[in-house]
Design an enzyme around this catalytic site. Structure first.
Site, PDB file in Angstrom:
ATOM      1  N   ASP A  96       0.863  -1.187   0.000  1.00 15.57           N
ATOM      2  CA  ASP A  96       0.000   0.000   0.000  1.00 15.57           C
ATOM      3  C   ASP A  96       0.899   1.237   0.000  1.00 15.57           C
ATOM      4  O   ASP A  96       1.636   1.467   0.963  1.00 15.57           O
ATOM      5  CB  ASP A  96      -0.862  -0.063   1.272  1.00 15.57           C
ATOM      6  N   SER A 130      -7.498  17.211 -13.204  1.00 15.88           N
ATOM      7  CA  SER A 130      -8.076  17.658 -11.928  1.00 15.88           C
ATOM      8  C   SER A 130      -7.023  18.260 -11.016  1.00 15.88           C
ATOM      9  O   SER A 130      -7.356  18.801  -9.955  1.00 15.88           O
ATOM     10  CB  SER A 130      -8.758  16.478 -11.224  1.00 15.88           C
ATOM     11  N   TYR A 156      -9.871  15.251  -4.291  1.00 16.64           N
ATOM     12  CA  TYR A 156      -9.089  14.801  -5.463  1.00 16.64           C
ATOM     13  C   TYR A 156      -8.377  15.987  -6.108  1.00 16.64           C
ATOM     14  O   TYR A 156      -7.203  15.913  -6.458  1.00 16.64           O
ATOM     15  CB  TYR A 156     -10.051  14.118  -6.435  1.00 16.64           C
TER      16      TYR A 156
HETATM   17  N1  LIG Z   1      -9.556   7.133 -15.122  1.00 16.43           N
HETATM   18  C1  LIG Z   1      -9.524   8.457 -15.203  1.00 16.43           C
HETATM   19  O1  LIG Z   1     -10.441   9.084 -15.738  1.00 16.43           O
HETATM   20  C2  LIG Z   1      -8.332   9.214 -14.653  1.00 16.43           C
HETATM   21  C3  LIG Z   1      -8.171  10.544 -15.041  1.00 16.43           C
HETATM   22  C4  LIG Z   1      -7.079  11.254 -14.564  1.00 16.43           C
HETATM   23  C5  LIG Z   1      -6.191  10.654 -13.700  1.00 16.43           C
HETATM   24  N2  LIG Z   1      -6.378   9.364 -13.315  1.00 16.43           N
HETATM   25  C6  LIG Z   1      -5.393   8.763 -12.415  1.00 16.43           C
HETATM   26  O2  LIG Z   1      -4.847   7.624 -13.020  1.00 16.43           O
HETATM   27  C7  LIG Z   1      -4.324   6.771 -12.001  1.00 16.43           C
HETATM   28  C8  LIG Z   1      -4.748   5.352 -12.303  1.00 16.43           C
HETATM   29  O3  LIG Z   1      -6.163   5.251 -12.146  1.00 16.43           O
HETATM   30  P1  LIG Z   1      -7.093   4.413 -13.134  1.00 16.43           P
HETATM   31  O4  LIG Z   1      -7.983   5.363 -13.790  1.00 16.43           O
HETATM   32  O5  LIG Z   1      -6.274   3.494 -13.936  1.00 16.43           O
HETATM   33  O6  LIG Z   1      -8.024   3.637 -12.083  1.00 16.43           O
HETATM   34  P2  LIG Z   1      -7.909   2.187 -11.443  1.00 16.43           P
HETATM   35  O7  LIG Z   1      -8.810   2.231 -10.270  1.00 16.43           O
HETATM   36  O8  LIG Z   1      -8.122   1.140 -12.479  1.00 16.43           O
HETATM   37  O9  LIG Z   1      -6.382   2.114 -10.995  1.00 16.43           O
HETATM   38  C9  LIG Z   1      -5.886   2.587  -9.756  1.00 16.43           C
HETATM   39  C10 LIG Z   1      -5.066   1.484  -9.158  1.00 16.43           C
HETATM   40  O10 LIG Z   1      -4.406   1.966  -7.963  1.00 16.43           O
HETATM   41  C11 LIG Z   1      -4.510   0.948  -6.982  1.00 16.43           C
HETATM   42  N3  LIG Z   1      -4.380   1.549  -5.658  1.00 16.43           N
HETATM   43  C12 LIG Z   1      -5.280   2.365  -5.053  1.00 16.43           C
HETATM   44  N4  LIG Z   1      -4.838   2.708  -3.831  1.00 16.43           N
HETATM   45  C13 LIG Z   1      -3.631   2.103  -3.670  1.00 16.43           C
HETATM   46  C14 LIG Z   1      -2.683   2.079  -2.629  1.00 16.43           C
HETATM   47  N5  LIG Z   1      -2.895   2.747  -1.497  1.00 16.43           N
HETATM   48  N6  LIG Z   1      -1.556   1.354  -2.787  1.00 16.43           N
HETATM   49  C15 LIG Z   1      -1.330   0.673  -3.946  1.00 16.43           C
HETATM   50  N7  LIG Z   1      -2.201   0.655  -4.970  1.00 16.43           N
HETATM   51  C16 LIG Z   1      -3.337   1.353  -4.826  1.00 16.43           C
HETATM   52  C17 LIG Z   1      -5.871   0.325  -7.209  1.00 16.43           C
HETATM   53  O11 LIG Z   1      -5.983  -0.956  -6.632  1.00 16.43           O
HETATM   54  C18 LIG Z   1      -5.937   0.297  -8.731  1.00 16.43           C
HETATM   55  O12 LIG Z   1      -5.403  -0.900  -9.260  1.00 16.43           O
HETATM   56  C19 LIG Z   1      -4.819   7.319 -10.680  1.00 16.43           C
HETATM   57  O13 LIG Z   1      -3.795   8.062 -10.052  1.00 16.43           O
HETATM   58  C20 LIG Z   1      -5.948   8.243 -11.106  1.00 16.43           C
HETATM   59  O14 LIG Z   1      -6.178   9.261 -10.170  1.00 16.43           O
HETATM   60  C21 LIG Z   1      -7.430   8.620 -13.786  1.00 16.43           C
END
Ligand SMILES: NC(=O)c1ccc[n+]([C@@H]2O[C@H](COP(=O)([O-])OP(=O)(O)OC[C@H]3O[C@@H](n4cnc5c(N)ncnc54)[C@H](O)[C@@H]3O)[C@@H](O)[C@H]2O)c1
Length: 258
Positions: free
Chosen positions: A66, A146, A157
């Protein structure tokens, strides 16, 4: 299995946090495809195992951890260098989201977002820096649009990703002369587990589509290629950049379409 003709990361070692799904998984697979040895970090081992299956296991390390826990961050980096002997790129991608305005958010929700999205980047970066300095490596953070402007009802966020955006700049300045580049990607709405609920809301998607210059929403593969670019020698004179990967959302001054 995807195959990229470029092999920019042969002999290199890359940590990707949040590699079990979405942008992190796509990024980890991209680096594997381009020749790197890759450390898949996340909280659920089964998800990570599944994400990495199909690749030679001698180029893969799974670490269940984590990133919001300081000792876990240190463990991730130690296991990486114990196994592979070096670290070239850290992708701080793990993230969570909580909906709500300041007067709607619980303290727990606020803390969880800050702990994962901002503290996690600090803990991981601090643990990785000695190794990145040694090889002249780089950090790529998954920030967000964001982090460069406000949204409605996403206060925690917005605050956490805003922190990541400016930490990216600060670290780029502090560590550039030490040979370490620090950059970030800023995706807009992309199709992943995080946005599953939004993706089934047709009305909401229509509103989002009015804001994309290109056709949206984004896919994880739109982002992994840009993360790989920023980590590669192709970007050797690029640091402190928060690069939108957003289909043109941030090209707008905010006025509605006519
Ligand atoms: N999907 C979108 O629209 C979007 C847009 C902008 C930014 N993001 C960013 O992209 C990144 C990836 O997100 P995503 O969209 O692929 O979503 P996702 O939920 O598929 O991936 C996030 C991953 O992080 C893991 N995670 C969460 N907390 C954790 C922790 N404390 N320790 C280790 N792992 C942890 C989750 O288990 C998950 O596998 C994030 O930082 C998110 O904020 C996403």
């Amino acid at each position: 299995m995807r195959r990229h003709s470029m092999q920019r990361f042969e002999n290199q070692v890359v940590i990707v946090t949040g590699a079990g799904s979405g942008i992190g998984k796509a990024t980890a697979l991209r680096f594997l495809d381009e020749g790197a040895r890759v450390v898949f970090v996340g909280r659920e081992k089964s998800k990570l195992d599944k994400a990495a299956s199909g690749f030679q296991q001698d180029r893969v390390l799974i670490v269940e951890a984590d990133v919001s826990i300081e000792s876990d961050a240190e463990k991730i980096v130690k296991e990486t260098t114990d196994r592979f002997g070096r670290l070239d790129t850290l992708v701080n991608n793990a993230g969570v989201h909580a909906q709500g305005k300041v007067d709607e958010l619980s303290t727990d929700a606020w803390r969880k977002v800050m702990a994962t999205d901002l503290d996690g980047v600090f803990f991981m970066s601090r643990a990785a820096l000695p190794h990145l300095k040694y090889v002249g490596g780089s950090i790529v953070n998954t920030a967000s649009v964001s982090g460069t402007g406000g949204d409605w009802s996403m206060a925690a966020y917005n605050a956490a990703k805003g922190g990541v955006v400016n930490l990216t700049r600060a670290m780029a300045m502090d560590h550039g002369k030490e040979g370490v580049r620090v950059n970030a990607v800023c995706p807009s709405l992309s199709r992943t587990e995080m946005t599953e609920d939004m993706m089934s809301d047709e009305k909401l998607l229509e509103k989002f589509n009015e804001r994309f210059a290109l056709r949206g929403p984004g896919q994880p593969e739109h982002v992994d290629s840009v993360i790989a670019f920023l980590a590669s020698e192709d970007a050797c004179f690029v640091t402190g950049v928060n690069l939108p990967v957003d289909g043109g959302v941030s090209a707008s001054n905010g006025q509605p379409p006519q």
